[in-house]
Write a protein that holds these residues in place. Structure first.
Motif, PDB file in Angstrom:
ATOM      1  N   GLU A  15      39.418  37.896  43.722  1.00 46.71           N
ATOM      2  CA  GLU A  15      39.573  36.503  43.319  1.00 46.71           C
ATOM      3  C   GLU A  15      38.337  35.920  42.378  1.00 46.71           C
ATOM      4  N   THR A  16      37.243  36.706  42.153  1.00 47.41           N
ATOM      5  CA  THR A  16      36.429  36.196  41.233  1.00 47.41           C
ATOM      6  C   THR A  16      36.885  36.495  39.794  1.00 47.41           C
ATOM      7  N   THR A  50      40.499  25.910  43.535  1.00 52.82           N
ATOM      8  CA  THR A  50      39.997  25.386  44.845  1.00 52.82           C
ATOM      9  C   THR A  50      40.325  26.142  45.877  1.00 52.82           C
ATOM     10  N   LYS A  51      41.592  26.716  46.083  1.00 50.61           N
ATOM     11  CA  LYS A  51      42.124  27.681  47.164  1.00 50.61           C
ATOM     12  C   LYS A  51      41.301  28.924  47.012  1.00 50.61           C
ATOM     13  N   ASN A  63      38.099  29.516  45.976  1.00 58.50           N
ATOM     14  CA  ASN A  63      36.952  29.312  46.244  1.00 58.50           C
ATOM     15  C   ASN A  63      36.815  29.042  47.811  1.00 58.50           C
ATOM     16  N   ALA A  64      38.123  28.383  48.323  1.00 58.42           N
ATOM     17  CA  ALA A  64      37.900  28.339  49.955  1.00 58.42           C
ATOM     18  C   ALA A  64      38.241  29.739  50.650  1.00 58.42           C
ATOM     19  N   LYS A  65      38.994  30.442  49.960  1.00 58.73           N
ATOM     20  CA  LYS A  65      39.095  32.017  50.554  1.00 58.73           C
ATOM     21  C   LYS A  65      37.968  32.714  50.658  1.00 58.73           C
ATOM     22  N   ALA A  66      37.297  32.697  49.537  1.00 58.70           N
ATOM     23  CA  ALA A  66      35.871  33.402  49.333  1.00 58.70           C
ATOM     24  C   ALA A  66      35.012  32.922  50.304  1.00 58.70           C
ATOM     25  N   GLN A  67      34.659  31.496  50.705  1.00 59.51           N
ATOM     26  CA  GLN A  67      33.784  31.178  51.762  1.00 59.51           C
ATOM     27  C   GLN A  67      34.306  31.596  53.038  1.00 59.51           C
ATOM     28  N   ALA A  68      35.722  31.493  53.262  1.00 53.50           N
ATOM     29  CA  ALA A  68      36.334  32.159  54.574  1.00 53.50           C
ATOM     30  C   ALA A  68      35.954  33.435  54.706  1.00 53.50           C
ATOM     31  N   LYS A  88      33.584  35.199  53.627  1.00 57.38           N
ATOM     32  CA  LYS A  88      31.803  35.190  53.627  1.00 57.38           C
ATOM     33  C   LYS A  88      31.711  34.966  55.157  1.00 57.38           C
ATOM     34  N   ALA A  89      32.577  34.019  55.715  1.00 56.83           N
ATOM     35  CA  ALA A  89      32.357  33.602  57.255  1.00 56.83           C
ATOM     36  C   ALA A  89      32.981  34.499  58.123  1.00 56.83           C
TER      37      ALA A  89
END
Length: 274
Positions: free
Chosen positions: A47-48, A183-184, A186-191, A193-194
């Motif tokens: 993703e990055t 945007t999507k 970034n949202a996936k990367a945060q998800a 990580k969580a």
């Protein structure tokens, strides 16, 4: 060694872009400056890397728009009155370009353009956009009528292109779908990580990609190249972005950050005053 500087200047000199960065080849000698490097976090994710590739694609397109189009040019959309097969759409598009090229030549000007085909894979509403040069002596009603005659499959809508740096950047981001896709991602990367389930986000990213635009530039566009040089007279560069006389900083497009390898990086966009 100190740092690298890459400078791109638009064809009309109204905008220039400077990238300053350190790398393995150009690191400052001062150990205090070397500490500015941010540790790399376990390698690059898909993703990055995808976000980096998308940003580079968008910035390249932004520069192409800046190089070739000026205030008063036209951003036109061409739509379909009824659904047609993709191959018919492509054939009519090619015919439209031939007709417009003839029309521009008749008025003493070569046609140059950047077009984009939306939803070419068949998912979503098939349509297109194109940025065209203004034709002196051709009033708007005549230009619109000629475009609709050249297209023939539906309506055409026109907007004037203002040609500021932000206009070019927004246009390029729209063509590449950078804002929506980033945007999507970034949202996936945060998800991730969580520790959350990302199946829904994966499906949304796949859907966005399926509708990505096909960009079609003419072959006669100006393509100014950037000049890269190694700066050795200073150990590093200032984080403060300051415009030279006669220009101002485009703050929305300028920033300090880090490369994927953790080296300091600065991206600055300057636009002529007035």
């Amino acid at each position: 060694m100190a740092y690298m500087k890459k400078r791109w200047v638009s064809h009309d000199k109204s905008i220039f872009i400077e990238d300053k960065y350190h790398s393995l080849r150009a690191m400052p000698k001062n150990p205090l400056v070397r500490e500015r490097r941010r540790p790399r976090a376990g390698g690059s994710t898909t993703e990055t890397q995808e976000k980096i590739n998308l940003r580079h694609r968008t910035e390249k397109l932004t520069r192409l728009i800046m190089d070739n189009f000026k205030p008063g040019d036209w951003w036109a959309s061409f739509t379909l009155s009824e659904k047609v097969p993709v191959e018919r759409f492509k054939a009519e598009y090619a015919k439209m370009i031939r007709n417009l090229r003839t029309f521009y030549k008749k008025h003493g000007q070569d046609l140059k353009y950047i077009a984009v085909h939306e939803n070419i894979t068949g998912k979503g509403r098939l349509h297109g956009h194109i940025i065209l040069p203004f034709l002196p002596g051709v009033p708007f009603p005549q230009m619109k009528a000629e475009m609709e005659k050249a297209w023939g499959l539906g309506d055409c809508h026109f907007k004037p292109y203002e040609a500021r740096a932000m206009d070019a950047a927004r246009l390029a981001a729209y063509m590449t779908k950078e804002d929506v896709l980033t945007t999507k991602l970034n949202a996936k990367a945060q998800a991730v990580k969580a520790g959350l389930d990302v199946k829904k986000l994966d499906a949304e990213i796949k859907e966005i990609k399926s509708k990505r635009s096909r960009i079609c530039p003419s072959k006669n566009l100006i393509r100014t190249r950037a000049v890269t040089q190694q700066i050795t007279r200073h150990d590093t560069y200032s984080d403060k972005i300051k415009a030279p006389k006669g220009y101002h900083v485009v703050k929305e497009l300028s920033y300090n950050g880090y490369t994927i390898d953790g080296y300091p990086y600065q991206h600055a966009v300057y636009e002529r005053d007035g």
